[in-house]
Design a protein around this motif. Structure first.
Motif, PDB file in Angstrom:
ATOM      1  N   THR A 195       0.772  -0.913  -0.051  1.00 36.71           N
ATOM      2  CA  THR A 195      -0.133   0.030   0.018  1.00 36.71           C
ATOM      3  C   THR A 195       0.831   1.092  -0.055  1.00 36.71           C
ATOM      4  OG1 THR A 195      -1.641  -1.232   1.249  1.00 36.71           O
ATOM      5  CG2 THR A 195      -1.800   1.164   1.157  1.00 36.71           C
ATOM      6  N   GLY A 196       0.698   1.891  -0.933  1.00 36.57           N
ATOM      7  CA  GLY A 196       1.453   3.406  -1.067  1.00 36.57           C
ATOM      8  C   GLY A 196       1.065   4.518  -0.198  1.00 36.57           C
ATOM      9  N   GLY A 229       1.743   3.214 -10.642  1.00 41.63           N
ATOM     10  CA  GLY A 229       1.213   3.940  -9.546  1.00 41.63           C
ATOM     11  C   GLY A 229       2.602   5.005  -9.003  1.00 41.63           C
ATOM     12  N   PRO A 230       2.617   5.000  -7.844  1.00 39.59           N
ATOM     13  CA  PRO A 230       3.710   5.902  -7.055  1.00 39.59           C
ATOM     14  C   PRO A 230       4.984   5.090  -6.844  1.00 39.59           C
ATOM     15  CG  PRO A 230       2.421   4.641  -5.316  1.00 39.59           C
ATOM     16  CD  PRO A 230       1.703   4.310  -6.556  1.00 39.59           C
ATOM     17  N   PHE A 231       5.144   3.854  -7.512  1.00 41.06           N
ATOM     18  CA  PHE A 231       6.355   3.065  -7.312  1.00 41.06           C
ATOM     19  C   PHE A 231       7.190   3.094  -8.497  1.00 41.06           C
ATOM     20  CE2 PHE A 231       2.795   0.775  -4.785  1.00 41.06           C
ATOM     21  CZ  PHE A 231       3.152   1.372  -3.806  1.00 41.06           C
ATOM     22  N   ASP A 232       8.540   2.988  -8.317  1.00 44.49           N
ATOM     23  CA  ASP A 232       9.466   2.953  -9.399  1.00 44.49           C
ATOM     24  C   ASP A 232       9.991   1.574  -9.185  1.00 44.49           C
ATOM     25  OD1 ASP A 232       8.942   5.416 -10.728  1.00 44.49           O
ATOM     26  OD2 ASP A 232      10.743   6.419  -9.712  1.00 44.49           O
ATOM     27  N   ILE A 233      10.017   0.571 -10.221  1.00 47.85           N
ATOM     28  CA  ILE A 233      10.432  -0.722 -10.069  1.00 47.85           C
ATOM     29  C   ILE A 233      11.474  -1.226 -11.147  1.00 47.85           C
ATOM     30  CG2 ILE A 233       9.636  -3.224  -9.734  1.00 47.85           C
ATOM     31  CD1 ILE A 233       6.741  -2.069  -9.147  1.00 47.85           C
ATOM     32  N   THR A 234      12.434  -1.644 -10.462  1.00 44.43           N
ATOM     33  CA  THR A 234      13.526  -2.362 -11.432  1.00 44.43           C
ATOM     34  C   THR A 234      13.791  -3.741 -11.031  1.00 44.43           C
ATOM     35  OG1 THR A 234      15.060  -1.228  -9.536  1.00 44.43           O
ATOM     36  CG2 THR A 234      14.925  -0.152 -11.666  1.00 44.43           C
ATOM     37  N   PHE A 235      14.363  -4.558 -11.869  1.00 45.04           N
ATOM     38  CA  PHE A 235      14.178  -6.059 -11.761  1.00 45.04           C
ATOM     39  C   PHE A 235      15.606  -6.476 -12.146  1.00 45.04           C
ATOM     40  CE2 PHE A 235      10.265  -4.017 -13.749  1.00 45.04           C
ATOM     41  CZ  PHE A 235       9.375  -4.825 -13.038  1.00 45.04           C
ATOM     42  N   CYS A 240      12.192 -15.891 -13.289  1.00 48.51           N
ATOM     43  CA  CYS A 240      11.906 -15.287 -12.289  1.00 48.51           C
ATOM     44  C   CYS A 240      12.592 -13.811 -12.091  1.00 48.51           C
ATOM     45  CB  CYS A 240      11.879 -16.165 -10.916  1.00 48.51           C
ATOM     46  SG  CYS A 240      11.283 -15.207  -9.519  1.00 48.51           S
ATOM     47  N   TYR A 241      11.922 -12.842 -11.513  1.00 46.55           N
ATOM     48  CA  TYR A 241      12.635 -11.497 -11.549  1.00 46.55           C
ATOM     49  C   TYR A 241      12.348 -11.183  -9.997  1.00 46.55           C
ATOM     50  CZ  TYR A 241      13.740 -10.806 -16.178  1.00 46.55           C
ATOM     51  OH  TYR A 241      14.487 -11.076 -17.580  1.00 46.55           O
ATOM     52  N   ALA A 242      13.500 -10.819  -9.435  1.00 48.63           N
ATOM     53  CA  ALA A 242      13.325  -9.945  -8.037  1.00 48.63           C
ATOM     54  C   ALA A 242      12.923  -8.542  -8.518  1.00 48.63           C
ATOM     55  CB  ALA A 242      14.697 -10.031  -7.256  1.00 48.63           C
ATOM     56  N   MET A 243      12.396  -8.030  -7.559  1.00 45.92           N
ATOM     57  CA  MET A 243      11.953  -6.487  -7.769  1.00 45.92           C
ATOM     58  C   MET A 243      12.412  -5.542  -6.757  1.00 45.92           C
ATOM     59  SD  MET A 243       7.983  -7.569  -7.950  1.00 45.92           S
ATOM     60  CE  MET A 243       7.463  -8.683  -8.745  1.00 45.92           C
ATOM     61  N   ARG A 244      12.811  -4.340  -7.070  1.00 35.12           N
ATOM     62  CA  ARG A 244      13.327  -3.609  -6.185  1.00 35.12           C
ATOM     63  C   ARG A 244      12.399  -2.242  -6.384  1.00 35.12           C
ATOM     64  NH1 ARG A 244      18.207  -1.616  -3.472  1.00 35.12           N
ATOM     65  NH2 ARG A 244      18.147   0.509  -3.064  1.00 35.12           N
ATOM     66  N   ILE A 245      11.482  -2.143  -5.366  1.00 30.92           N
ATOM     67  CA  ILE A 245      10.500  -1.242  -5.560  1.00 30.92           C
ATOM     68  C   ILE A 245      10.653   0.037  -4.602  1.00 30.92           C
ATOM     69  CG2 ILE A 245       7.842  -0.986  -5.131  1.00 30.92           C
ATOM     70  CD1 ILE A 245       7.616  -3.925  -5.319  1.00 30.92           C
ATOM     71  N   VAL A 246      10.741   1.157  -5.299  1.00 31.08           N
ATOM     72  CA  VAL A 246      11.049   2.514  -4.663  1.00 31.08           C
ATOM     73  C   VAL A 246       9.582   3.380  -4.616  1.00 31.08           C
ATOM     74  CG1 VAL A 246      12.592   4.616  -4.666  1.00 31.08           C
ATOM     75  CG2 VAL A 246      13.387   2.519  -5.287  1.00 31.08           C
ATOM     76  N   GLU A 247       9.354   3.815  -3.409  1.00 35.41           N
ATOM     77  CA  GLU A 247       8.050   4.732  -3.684  1.00 35.41           C
ATOM     78  C   GLU A 247       8.589   6.153  -3.956  1.00 35.41           C
ATOM     79  OE1 GLU A 247       4.127   5.402  -1.189  1.00 35.41           O
ATOM     80  OE2 GLU A 247       5.791   5.335  -0.082  1.00 35.41           O
ATOM     81  N   ARG A 248       8.142   6.743  -4.981  1.00 38.95           N
ATOM     82  CA  ARG A 248       9.000   8.200  -5.607  1.00 38.95           C
ATOM     83  C   ARG A 248       8.778   9.330  -4.602  1.00 38.95           C
ATOM     84  NH1 ARG A 248       6.645   6.236 -10.329  1.00 38.95           N
ATOM     85  NH2 ARG A 248       4.648   7.578  -9.708  1.00 38.95           N
ATOM     86  N   GLU A 249       7.702   9.456  -3.737  1.00 41.48           N
ATOM     87  CA  GLU A 249       7.342  10.466  -2.871  1.00 41.48           C
ATOM     88  C   GLU A 249       8.294  10.339  -1.546  1.00 41.48           C
ATOM     89  OE1 GLU A 249       3.828  12.660  -0.444  1.00 41.48           O
ATOM     90  OE2 GLU A 249       3.343  11.233  -1.821  1.00 41.48           O
ATOM     91  N   THR A 250       8.393   9.159  -0.939  1.00 42.14           N
ATOM     92  CA  THR A 250       9.156   8.862   0.107  1.00 42.14           C
ATOM     93  C   THR A 250      10.448   8.349   0.043  1.00 42.14           C
ATOM     94  OG1 THR A 250       8.511   6.727   0.387  1.00 42.14           O
ATOM     95  CG2 THR A 250       6.970   8.355   1.305  1.00 42.14           C
ATOM     96  N   GLY A 251      10.705   7.858  -0.879  1.00 40.90           N
ATOM     97  CA  GLY A 251      12.295   7.259  -1.183  1.00 40.90           C
ATOM     98  C   GLY A 251      12.242   5.928  -0.454  1.00 40.90           C
ATOM     99  N   GLN A 252      10.982   5.446   0.260  1.00 45.14           N
ATOM    100  CA  GLN A 252      11.241   4.040   0.791  1.00 45.14           C
ATOM    101  C   GLN A 252      11.687   2.793  -0.153  1.00 45.14           C
ATOM    102  OE1 GLN A 252       7.701   3.991   3.050  1.00 45.14           O
ATOM    103  NE2 GLN A 252       8.099   5.846   4.257  1.00 45.14           N
TER     104      GLN A 252
END
Length: 258
Positions: A25-26, A124-130, A139-151
């Motif tokens: 949840t963003g 949505g609010p997430f930038d995702i790299t693989f 299979c792909y691992a995901m690095r999910i960064v919330e743009r607004e918070t940087g989390q």
């Protein structure tokens, strides 16, 4: 952002709990379903309406990660139209298995979208790299960064150990790691051991390690009572000062509070 466990067993559901599925949840309320294993739909209903999902993303196409995708589609397809305004649910997956990728699409219900494994996918609010993992199927691992918070959340999907995983995980707030095996089974072709997860967490300097894709039974020589706590302690013995949690249904973590 907040991560909530829906299912955390590896391979098959067990003792009234399901296989891999998480709700992310963003800060803006965006709801992203990460994998959709067995029982995902029922457990999702305990958190939010399945109609409230904004998107789904799939790490790979093994049954314990996609078992409830079909019934999620049926839920949204068959829900009475006079009770909600139907909307198409974007469903992201890799397209390196065209037959499985095509199954993500159902006209008017879900739209299959191939995520960009060589760049950044904005959902949505997430930038995702693989990064491609070590597993019998793609299979792909995901690095999910919330743009607004940087989390930052890193989810391994299913994977054996490989050197680039620590760099991919670097300084994540929460490292959600596939740990189907106990210490002593390192360099497996499909899954991490507790030791490997702890070492990666320490090398990557994450804030918290969460173990998922958990085994239904202890390794030989380990008592069944409390065996998952043994798994956690093994990881913690290699993670340094980094705290280690076990995923369990409806356990959640607020990444801003770690």
């Amino acid at each position: 952002m907040k991560l909530t466990t829906l299912g955390c067993w590896g391979g098959y559901p067990y003792k009234d709990a399901g296989t891999t599925s998480f709700l992310l949840t963003g800060q803006d309320g965006f709801q992203l379903l990460i994998d959709a294993g067995s029982r995902a739909l029922n457990e999702l209903e305990k958190e939010i309406s399945p109609l409230a999902l904004d998107a789904v993303i799939i790490s790979h196409y093994h049954p314990d990660h996609i078992a409830d995708l079909g019934v999620l589609r049926h839920y949204r397809q068959l829900y009475p139209k006079h009770l909600w305004t139907p909307k198409v649910l974007p469903t992201y997956g890799h397209n390196e298995d065209q037959e499985e990728f095509a199954k993500l699409h159902l006209d008017g219900v879900t739209e299959a979208r191939s995520y960009n494994v060589n760049g950044v996918e904005q959902i949505g609010p997430f930038d995702i790299t693989f990064i491609k993992t070590v597993h019998p199927v793609v299979c792909y691992a995901m690095r999910i960064v919330e743009r607004e918070t940087g989390q930052v959340l890193v989810f391994t999907g299913d994977t054996g150990y490989f050197e680039d995983l620590a760099d991919f995980t670097k300084e994540a707030d929460l490292f959600l790691a596939d740990v189907y095996f106990f210490e002593g089974t390192e360099n497996h072709f499909a899954h991490l051991s507790s030791k490997e997860a702890g070492l990666i967490a320490r090398e990557a300097k994450v804030k918290k390690l969460v173990l998922t894709h958990l085994p239904q039974f202890p390794a030989e020589g380990i008592q069944e009572a409390g065996y998952l706590e043994v798994l956690r302690q093994q990881a913690a013995s290699y993670s340094g000062a980094i705290p280690v949690d076990l995923a369990s249904p409806h356990r959640s973590w607020d990444l801003g509070a770690l």
